[in-house]
Design a protein around this motif. Sequence first.
Motif, short mmCIF file in Angstrom:
data_model
loop_
_atom_site.label_atom_id
_atom_site.label_comp_id
_atom_site.label_asym_id
_atom_site.label_seq_id
_atom_site.Cartn_x
_atom_site.Cartn_y
_atom_site.Cartn_z
N ASP A 93 10.36 1.56 5.35
CA ASP A 93 9.47 2.63 4.89
C ASP A 93 9.08 2.45 3.42
O ASP A 93 8.20 3.12 2.91
N THR A 94 9.73 1.53 2.74
CA THR A 94 9.35 1.22 1.36
C THR A 94 9.25 -0.30 1.25
O THR A 94 10.16 -0.96 0.72
N PRO A 95 8.17 -0.87 1.77
CA PRO A 95 8.10 -2.34 1.89
C PRO A 95 8.11 -3.06 0.56
O PRO A 95 7.58 -2.58 -0.45
N THR A 96 8.76 -4.21 0.55
CA THR A 96 8.70 -5.11 -0.59
C THR A 96 7.55 -6.08 -0.35
O THR A 96 6.95 -6.10 0.73
N ILE A 97 7.26 -6.88 -1.34
CA ILE A 97 6.19 -7.88 -1.18
C ILE A 97 6.55 -8.86 -0.08
O ILE A 97 5.69 -9.30 0.69
N ASP A 98 7.84 -9.20 0.06
CA ASP A 98 8.28 -10.09 1.14
C ASP A 98 7.91 -9.50 2.50
O ASP A 98 7.39 -10.18 3.38
N ASP A 99 8.22 -8.20 2.67
CA ASP A 99 7.92 -7.53 3.93
C ASP A 99 6.42 -7.55 4.22
O ASP A 99 5.99 -7.78 5.34
N LEU A 100 5.64 -7.27 3.17
CA LEU A 100 4.19 -7.22 3.36
C LEU A 100 3.65 -8.57 3.80
O LEU A 100 2.82 -8.66 4.71
N ILE A 101 4.10 -9.62 3.13
CA ILE A 101 3.62 -10.95 3.49
C ILE A 101 4.03 -11.29 4.91
O ILE A 101 3.25 -11.82 5.70
N PHE A 102 5.27 -10.94 5.27
CA PHE A 102 5.73 -11.23 6.62
C PHE A 102 4.95 -10.41 7.66
O PHE A 102 4.53 -10.93 8.68
N ASN A 103 4.74 -9.12 7.36
CA ASN A 103 4.10 -8.25 8.34
C ASN A 103 2.60 -8.47 8.44
O ASN A 103 2.00 -8.24 9.50
N TYR A 104 1.97 -8.90 7.33
CA TYR A 104 0.52 -9.02 7.34
C TYR A 104 0.03 -10.46 7.38
O TYR A 104 -1.17 -10.71 7.38
N ILE A 105 0.97 -11.39 7.39
CA ILE A 105 0.58 -12.76 7.63
C ILE A 105 -0.03 -12.80 9.04
O ILE A 105 0.27 -11.94 9.87
N ASN A 106 -0.90 -13.71 9.32
CA ASN A 106 -1.61 -13.66 10.59
C ASN A 106 -0.71 -13.99 11.77
O ASN A 106 -0.47 -15.15 12.08
N LEU A 107 -0.21 -12.97 12.42
CA LEU A 107 0.63 -13.15 13.60
C LEU A 107 -0.28 -13.16 14.83
O LEU A 107 -0.70 -12.12 15.33
N GLU A 108 -0.61 -14.34 15.30
CA GLU A 108 -1.48 -14.47 16.46
C GLU A 108 -0.80 -14.01 17.74
O GLU A 108 -1.45 -13.52 18.66
N TYR A 109 0.52 -14.16 17.78
CA TYR A 109 1.24 -13.77 18.99
C TYR A 109 2.65 -13.36 18.60
O TYR A 109 3.38 -14.11 17.95
N HIS A 110 3.02 -12.13 18.94
CA HIS A 110 4.36 -11.62 18.67
C HIS A 110 4.60 -10.50 19.66
O HIS A 110 4.04 -9.41 19.53
#
Length: 377
Positions: A93-110
């Motif tokens: 609920d309080t994302p770090t930059i690491d979380d943002l990059i992981f979550n918003y990197i282009n996940l084509e399939y998950h």
Amino acid sequence: MNENTFNRIKERLDSLKKLPGIAEKSISNVMEEKGFSRRDFLKWAGAMTAMLSLPASFTPLVAQAAEVSDRLPVVWLHMAECTGCSESLIRTDTPTIDDLIFNYINLEYHETIMAAAGWQAEENLRSAREKFAGRYILCVEGGIPTKMDGSFLTLGPHAEKGMDVLKETANKAAAIISVGTCSSFGGIQAAAPNPTGAKGVDKVINKPVINVPGCPPSAKNIVGTILNVILFGELPAVDNFNRPKFAYGLRIHDLCERRGHFDAGEFVEDFGDNAAENGFCLYKVGCKGPYTFNNCSRERFNQHTSWPVQAGHGCIGCSEPDFWDTMAPYEEPLADKKFASISADATADKIGTTILTVAGVAIAAHAALSAIKNPKE
């Protein structure tokens, strides 16, 4: 690192910039929406540069690599696992930059976080494999059952074997990352007697694989590995278990905040005793830090706030191969494990700073433990 390396990375990033962004929003826009300033981002890039063992002068390149991370799509496969690695990384609920990059990197399939299901999900995977062949990064979560020709794990309405899906997807991947201990070493599925013949990804396919073990691993270790691929176009330097050295080059014990108490012979004897209240070493109540290679003590979890040893429980060795079998029982020292002919544990109550320092065996002796004696016995 020399000027040639710097220029090689710069050329690679320039070539990636020419590719179209795949994600709906850029990393920069997402961070701005979440309240991160450019200064915050550069501070993070500096910390990540240090973690990757790169010179400080490479910080601008690491920042650029993060900004173009959406040019390289990620395909994430789930095999035999609990989805804990994904859940741990996306539940914040309080994302770090690491979380943002992981979550918003282009996940084509998950499978866990994508909206598609059924035939549409299968089509997404097939399309990603074809459209981004030779370009996507494959992340695999979970062990690979191999007995009965892989029949213990089937996926989708056509009952495709997980092992076959992995091989087909890995064949067209630019880089392959095993996320978590299950995909790295088989995990609990591979614990004795291992009825499904579960194995790590690198034991099933014939391509280089980078192992990022942990139950779960930290977001920094995953993002750092992906950034290394973006920067160099290749997998990072690894140890003998294919783990990136920048994250798994040191033992938990080496950077533990309780290390001073270990050297002084000050140990917790029982959970809740005065020694536990004073933050003494947890070795005698089962901490496996001297045997475990990871950077938990430096990077920590939950937005860098804490980690198991800081919270009061010993390391269970979850980033090591076969830890379910070799590290148990988790709240007892490895008293019956014969790693050497010496009996270092037998003297754990008698040794202190002088003996450990002069003899130079603070880790060497205690990585070859055989029997701890409780002074109350």
